[in-house]
Design a protein around this motif. Structure first.
Motif, PDB file in Angstrom:
ATOM      1  N   LYS A 428      40.392  -0.207 115.042  1.00  0.00           N
ATOM      2  CA  LYS A 428      39.357  -0.068 114.097  1.00  0.00           C
ATOM      3  C   LYS A 428      39.707  -0.152 112.808  1.00  0.00           C
ATOM      4  O   LYS A 428      39.935   0.291 111.912  1.00  0.00           O
ATOM      5  CB  LYS A 428      38.562   1.204 114.656  1.00  0.00           C
ATOM      6  N   ASN A 429      39.040  -1.537 112.180  1.00  0.00           N
ATOM      7  CA  ASN A 429      39.557  -1.995 110.720  1.00  0.00           C
ATOM      8  C   ASN A 429      41.094  -1.846 110.397  1.00  0.00           C
ATOM      9  O   ASN A 429      40.481  -0.948 108.975  1.00  0.00           O
ATOM     10  CB  ASN A 429      38.486  -1.364 110.110  1.00  0.00           C
ATOM     11  N   VAL A 430      42.017  -2.172 110.552  1.00  0.00           N
ATOM     12  CA  VAL A 430      43.022  -2.742 110.507  1.00  0.00           C
ATOM     13  C   VAL A 430      43.182  -3.998 110.529  1.00  0.00           C
ATOM     14  O   VAL A 430      43.179  -4.677 110.926  1.00  0.00           O
ATOM     15  CB  VAL A 430      44.103  -1.758 112.009  1.00  0.00           C
ATOM     16  N   ILE A 431      44.261  -3.871 109.127  1.00  0.00           N
ATOM     17  CA  ILE A 431      44.300  -5.412 108.623  1.00  0.00           C
ATOM     18  C   ILE A 431      46.212  -4.980 108.043  1.00  0.00           C
ATOM     19  O   ILE A 431      46.299  -4.074 107.674  1.00  0.00           O
ATOM     20  CB  ILE A 431      44.180  -5.521 107.061  1.00  0.00           C
ATOM     21  N   ILE A 432      46.324  -5.608 109.877  1.00  0.00           N
ATOM     22  CA  ILE A 432      48.013  -6.627 108.445  1.00  0.00           C
ATOM     23  C   ILE A 432      48.176  -7.453 108.447  1.00  0.00           C
ATOM     24  O   ILE A 432      47.891  -8.621 108.630  1.00  0.00           O
ATOM     25  CB  ILE A 432      49.308  -5.830 110.122  1.00  0.00           C
ATOM     26  N   GLU A 433      49.194  -7.483 106.757  1.00  0.00           N
ATOM     27  CA  GLU A 433      48.763  -9.041 106.400  1.00  0.00           C
ATOM     28  C   GLU A 433      49.844  -9.839 107.087  1.00  0.00           C
ATOM     29  O   GLU A 433      49.184 -11.255 107.158  1.00  0.00           O
ATOM     30  CB  GLU A 433      48.926  -9.047 105.146  1.00  0.00           C
ATOM     31  N   ARG A 445      46.438   0.047 129.105  1.00  0.00           N
ATOM     32  CA  ARG A 445      45.039   0.215 130.156  1.00  0.00           C
ATOM     33  C   ARG A 445      44.556   0.053 128.958  1.00  0.00           C
ATOM     34  O   ARG A 445      44.380   1.169 127.529  1.00  0.00           O
ATOM     35  CB  ARG A 445      45.021   0.913 130.990  1.00  0.00           C
ATOM     36  N   ASN A 446      43.646  -1.061 128.473  1.00  0.00           N
ATOM     37  CA  ASN A 446      42.605  -0.087 127.336  1.00  0.00           C
ATOM     38  C   ASN A 446      42.940  -0.140 125.723  1.00  0.00           C
ATOM     39  O   ASN A 446      42.949   0.550 125.758  1.00  0.00           O
ATOM     40  CB  ASN A 446      41.193   0.996 128.153  1.00  0.00           C
ATOM     41  N   PHE A 447      42.800  -1.078 125.776  1.00  0.00           N
ATOM     42  CA  PHE A 447      43.458  -1.383 124.485  1.00  0.00           C
ATOM     43  C   PHE A 447      42.840  -2.276 123.765  1.00  0.00           C
ATOM     44  O   PHE A 447      42.293  -3.525 123.441  1.00  0.00           O
ATOM     45  CB  PHE A 447      44.516  -3.136 123.402  1.00  0.00           C
ATOM     46  N   ASN A 448      41.567  -1.174 122.745  1.00  0.00           N
ATOM     47  CA  ASN A 448      40.261  -1.992 121.358  1.00  0.00           C
ATOM     48  C   ASN A 448      40.738  -2.557 120.364  1.00  0.00           C
ATOM     49  O   ASN A 448      41.545  -0.870 119.948  1.00  0.00           O
ATOM     50  CB  ASN A 448      39.734  -0.576 121.991  1.00  0.00           C
ATOM     51  N   PHE A 449      40.809  -3.487 120.003  1.00  0.00           N
ATOM     52  CA  PHE A 449      41.166  -4.078 118.652  1.00  0.00           C
ATOM     53  C   PHE A 449      39.583  -4.675 118.193  1.00  0.00           C
ATOM     54  O   PHE A 449      38.998  -4.989 118.049  1.00  0.00           O
ATOM     55  CB  PHE A 449      41.700  -5.101 118.740  1.00  0.00           C
ATOM     56  N   ILE A 450      38.692  -3.109 117.306  1.00  0.00           N
ATOM     57  CA  ILE A 450      38.219  -3.465 116.476  1.00  0.00           C
ATOM     58  C   ILE A 450      37.521  -3.863 114.920  1.00  0.00           C
ATOM     59  O   ILE A 450      38.674  -3.004 114.217  1.00  0.00           O
ATOM     60  CB  ILE A 450      36.948  -2.217 116.520  1.00  0.00           C
ATOM     61  N   ASN A 451      37.326  -5.289 114.909  1.00  0.00           N
ATOM     62  CA  ASN A 451      38.092  -6.016 113.331  1.00  0.00           C
ATOM     63  C   ASN A 451      39.110  -4.917 112.714  1.00  0.00           C
ATOM     64  O   ASN A 451      38.744  -4.887 111.504  1.00  0.00           O
ATOM     65  CB  ASN A 451      36.773  -4.997 112.299  1.00  0.00           C
ATOM     66  N   THR A 452      40.006  -5.881 113.615  1.00  0.00           N
ATOM     67  CA  THR A 452      41.813  -5.792 113.562  1.00  0.00           C
ATOM     68  C   THR A 452      41.591  -7.234 113.283  1.00  0.00           C
ATOM     69  O   THR A 452      41.559  -8.167 114.415  1.00  0.00           O
ATOM     70  CB  THR A 452      42.066  -5.061 114.518  1.00  0.00           C
ATOM     71  N   TYR A 453      42.527  -7.310 111.737  1.00  0.00           N
ATOM     72  CA  TYR A 453      43.043  -8.190 111.884  1.00  0.00           C
ATOM     73  C   TYR A 453      45.014  -8.501 111.513  1.00  0.00           C
ATOM     74  O   TYR A 453      45.299  -7.679 110.488  1.00  0.00           O
ATOM     75  CB  TYR A 453      42.545  -9.102 110.281  1.00  0.00           C
ATOM     76  N   ILE A 454      45.575  -9.006 112.084  1.00  0.00           N
ATOM     77  CA  ILE A 454      47.192  -9.468 111.880  1.00  0.00           C
ATOM     78  C   ILE A 454      47.079 -11.025 111.665  1.00  0.00           C
ATOM     79  O   ILE A 454      46.831 -12.104 112.548  1.00  0.00           O
ATOM     80  CB  ILE A 454      47.342  -8.974 113.317  1.00  0.00           C
ATOM     81  N   VAL A 459      41.860 -10.154 116.095  1.00  0.00           N
ATOM     82  CA  VAL A 459      42.870  -9.969 117.379  1.00  0.00           C
ATOM     83  C   VAL A 459      41.292  -9.031 118.153  1.00  0.00           C
ATOM     84  O   VAL A 459      40.645  -8.538 118.169  1.00  0.00           O
ATOM     85  CB  VAL A 459      43.417  -8.571 116.880  1.00  0.00           C
ATOM     86  N   GLU A 460      41.729 -10.009 119.218  1.00  0.00           N
ATOM     87  CA  GLU A 460      40.767  -9.427 120.789  1.00  0.00           C
ATOM     88  C   GLU A 460      41.015  -8.179 121.612  1.00  0.00           C
ATOM     89  O   GLU A 460      42.716  -7.933 121.715  1.00  0.00           O
ATOM     90  CB  GLU A 460      40.948 -10.830 121.362  1.00  0.00           C
ATOM     91  N   SER A 461      40.130  -7.595 121.712  1.00  0.00           N
ATOM     92  CA  SER A 461      40.673  -6.264 122.914  1.00  0.00           C
ATOM     93  C   SER A 461      41.647  -7.350 123.995  1.00  0.00           C
ATOM     94  O   SER A 461      41.539  -7.477 124.070  1.00  0.00           O
ATOM     95  CB  SER A 461      39.495  -5.510 123.551  1.00  0.00           C
ATOM     96  N   VAL A 462      42.868  -5.585 124.938  1.00  0.00           N
ATOM     97  CA  VAL A 462      42.731  -6.239 125.779  1.00  0.00           C
ATOM     98  C   VAL A 462      42.428  -4.965 126.718  1.00  0.00           C
ATOM     99  O   VAL A 462      43.523  -3.732 126.987  1.00  0.00           O
ATOM    100  CB  VAL A 462      44.789  -6.018 125.876  1.00  0.00           C
ATOM    101  N   LYS A 463      42.128  -5.067 127.809  1.00  0.00           N
ATOM    102  CA  LYS A 463      41.548  -4.072 128.530  1.00  0.00           C
ATOM    103  C   LYS A 463      42.471  -3.605 129.913  1.00  0.00           C
ATOM    104  O   LYS A 463      42.645  -2.620 130.393  1.00  0.00           O
ATOM    105  CB  LYS A 463      40.247  -4.394 129.753  1.00  0.00           C
ATOM    106  N   ASN A 464      44.250  -4.916 130.168  1.00  0.00           N
ATOM    107  CA  ASN A 464      44.991  -4.497 131.189  1.00  0.00           C
ATOM    108  C   ASN A 464      45.822  -5.066 131.691  1.00  0.00           C
ATOM    109  O   ASN A 464      45.673  -6.021 130.363  1.00  0.00           O
ATOM    110  CB  ASN A 464      44.220  -3.670 132.325  1.00  0.00           C
TER     111      ASN A 464
END
Length: 464
Positions: A428-433, A445-454, A459-464
Motif C-alpha cells: 500500500k502506497n509503495v512507489i518503485i521508480e 494467492r491474494n496479492f493486494n497492490f493498493i496505490n502502488t506504482y512500479i 500495479v493491479e492486485s493478483v488474487k491467484n
C-alpha cells in the motif's frame, strides 16, 4: 525481577490476542518490556590488572572484574581509554560491560584461547568455541558505551575457515566445508544426537559468534561499535526482552550477519547502522531437525529507525527458520547501497519448513537495491540439495509507505508451492521508480497492490 518478568509475559500473552491493530501490538510490546537496572558501582578493569597497550593479555583481568561486580550485587565493569587484548569475555548477572570513549577491546584470533561452551552454529546447537562475548542463563546484563569491539577476524584464521576464496582460502587450507565438519554437525542433529555429544572446537573449523546471549532475559546492547567479526555478530538465542540501541556494525567478513535473533521473543533493534558482509538483520529459529526439536518461534521482533548499507538483505527472515517466525515489525528505516541485494526478504525451503506470518513494514526509504525490494522465496538453496517433506508457509506480509529509487531485477519476487502458495500480501502506497521487471510471482494467492506504482505504472492486485 523474575516475578515481574513472569507477570509481564503472562499479561502480554493475554492482552496481545485482544489487540487487532498490529502496530498497537508493537506499541504494547515496547511499553511492557522490562528494562535493565544496575547498581551505581564501577569496577575498572585496570584495577584488576588490565593493561590497555594492545599487547598485554587481559582475559584474567576481565574475569576478575566481572566476578567482583556480580558478587557485590552488580554495576558497571569499566573499560577506559586504551586497547585491551583479550580472549573471550563471559558476562554474569547484573553486569554492564561499559566501554568508555576511545576504548577498544581486541579479541584474540588464536582458537586455543576459546574454551568449548554450549553455543550454536548456523542454527544448529553444539559444543564449540566460545563466542567472543558470551552470557548463558543470565538476567539483567548489558554492553554499553561508545567504544569498539574488534574481533580482528580479518588478520587471523577465522575468515579463512569459511572456505571462501574471496577471504583468502585456497585449496589445501582446512575449512568448515571439509566433510568432517559442518556436514557432520548437521547429520548429528538430523539423527537426534544430544547437544552435549556434538563436540567440535579444535580441528573442526566452525567459527564462533561474536556477541551471544544464550537463554538470557532483560538485556541491553547500546551505542557500541563492532568490527571484524569471525561470524554472526549480535546473536540473542533463546532469549527474551532484548534491546539493541544505537549500535554500529561495520564488518564485511563471510557470514557476517549484523543481528540474528534466534528462538527469541520481544526484541527491539533501533537506531542502529548495519554495514555487513551478509544480512544486516536476519531473524532465525533453528535449522531443520534441530529447529523442530527446540520448537521455539521467534516473535515480537521490532526494527525501528535503522540504516542498512551493504548486505545480502536489509531485514531478512530465514533461512534457519524451522520453528517459525511471527509478529515482525519494521518501520522508519533507510536502506541504500549498490551492494545491498534486497530490502525485505523471507527465505526458506522444504527442508527448513516453518510458518512465517504477520510481518509488517512501513515508512521505508530505499535508494538502490541490487535484486528486488521484497523477496519471498520457498526455494532457497545455497548448500546443495535443500528439499524435504516440510513445506513452509509464508502469509500475512504488509508493506506500506515505501519509496524506492532503483530495485534491480524485480520490484517484487515471490515463489511458493502449489499446495502452499505465498498468500495475503499487501503493498500500500509503495512507489518503485525503476525496476527491470515489475514482479515475478509463482504460486501466490491474494496479492493486494493498493496505490502502488512500479516504473510509473499502477500495479493491479493478483488474487491467484
Amino acid at each position: 525481577m523474575i516475578c515481574c518478568i513472569v507477570f509481564m509475559s503472562c499479561r502480554l500473552k493475554t492482552l496481545e490476542t485482544s489487540i487487532e491493530d498490529p502496530w498497537k501490538k508493537m506499541d504494547f510490546v515496547i511499553k511492557t518490556m522490562p528494562q535493565v537496572n544496575f547498581l551505581e558501582k564501577d569496577y575498572d578493569v585496570k584495577d584488576f590488572g588490565a593493561v590497555g597497550d594492545g599487547v598485554a593479555f587481559n582475559t584474567i583481568a576481565f574475569e576478575k572484574a566481572i566476578k567482583a561486580c556480580t558478587s557485590n550485587g552488580g554495576g558497571r565493569v569499566i573499560v577506559s581509554e586504551g586497547k585491551y587484548l583479550t580472549g573471550p569475555i563471559h558476562l554474569e548477572n547484573n553486569v554492564n560491560l561499559h566501554l568508555e570513549d576511545n576504548a577498544e577491546i581486541l579479541f584474540s584470533t588464536n582458537p586455543k584461547d576459546y574454551p568449548i561452551v554450549h553455543t550454536s552454529f548456523e542454527g544448529t546447537e553444539l559444543m564449540n568455541y566460545s563466542p567472543l562475548i558470551y552470557a548463558k542463563n543470565k538476567t539483567n546484563v548489558a554492553i554499553t558505551g561508545r567504544g569498539i569491539l574488534n574481533g580482528q577476524a580479518s588478520s587471523g584464521n577465522w575468515w579463512l575457515w569459511s572456505g571462501a576464496k574471496d577471504y583468502g582460502w585456497k585449496k589445501g587450507i582446512p575449512s568448515q566445508n571439509d566433510p568432517t565438519n559442518r556436514e557432520v554437525l548437521v547429520d548429528m542433529a538430523e539423527k537426534g544426537v544430544p547437544v552435549s555429544e556434538r563436540i567440535f572446537g579444535e580441528g573442526r573449523y566452525l567459527r564462533p559468534n561474536f556477541i551471544e546471549f544464550f537463554e538470557c532475559n532483560t538485556v541491553l546492547i547500546k551505542d557500541i561499535k563492532v568490527i571484524n567479526a569471525p561470524f554472526w555478530i549480535l546473536h540473542p538465542i533463546k532469549s527474551n526482552n532484548v534491546i539493541i540501541d544505537g549500535v554500529t556494525v561495520d564488518s564485511h567478513g563471510p557470514n557476517n550477519d549484523g543481528c540474528d535473533p534466534e528462538y527469541s521473543q520481544n526484541i527491539i533493534i533501533k537506531n542502529c547502522v548495519f554495514n555487513t558482509g551478509d544480512d544486516c538483520i536476519a531473524i532465525k529459529s533453528g535449522r531443520d531437525a534441530d529447529g523442530r526439536r527446540v520448537g521455539i518461534p521467534s516473535k515480537n521482533i521490532i526494527v525501528q529507525n535503522c540504516k542498512m548499507i551493504d548486505g545480502h538483505g536489509g531485514v531478512v527472515i530465514g533461512s534457519e527458520i524451522s520453528a517459525g517466525v511471527n509478529n515482525v515489525f519494521v518501520e522508519n528505516c533507510v536502506m541504500d547501497s549498490p551492494n545491498l541485494d534486497r530490502a525485505i526478504r523471507i527465505k526458506t525451503n522444504s527442508k527448513r519448513g516453518g510458518v512465517i506470518e504477520n510481518v509488517y513494514v512501513r515508512n521505508l526509504e530505499v535508494g538502490t537495491v541490487k535484486e528486488c525490494v521484497l523477496k519471498l522465496n520457498m526455494f532457497y538453496n545455497v548448500y546443495g540439495s535443500q528439499t524435504g517433506n516440510f513445506i513452509p508457509v509464508i502469509r500475512n506480509v504488509s508493506l506500506e509507505n515505501v519509496k524506492v529509487k532503483k530495485a534491480g531485477k524485480y520490484g517484487i519476487w515471490a515463489e511458493g508451492y502449489k499446495e502452499s502458495p505465498v498468500e495475503n500480501i499487501t503493498l500500500k502506497n509503495v512507489i518503485i521508480e525503476k525496476a527491470d521487471s515489475v514482479y515475478l510471482l509463482k504460486n501466490i494467492r491474494n496479492f493486494n497492490f493498493i496505490n502502488t506504482y512500479i516504473n510509473d505504472k499502477n500495479v493491479e492486485s493478483v488474487k491467484n
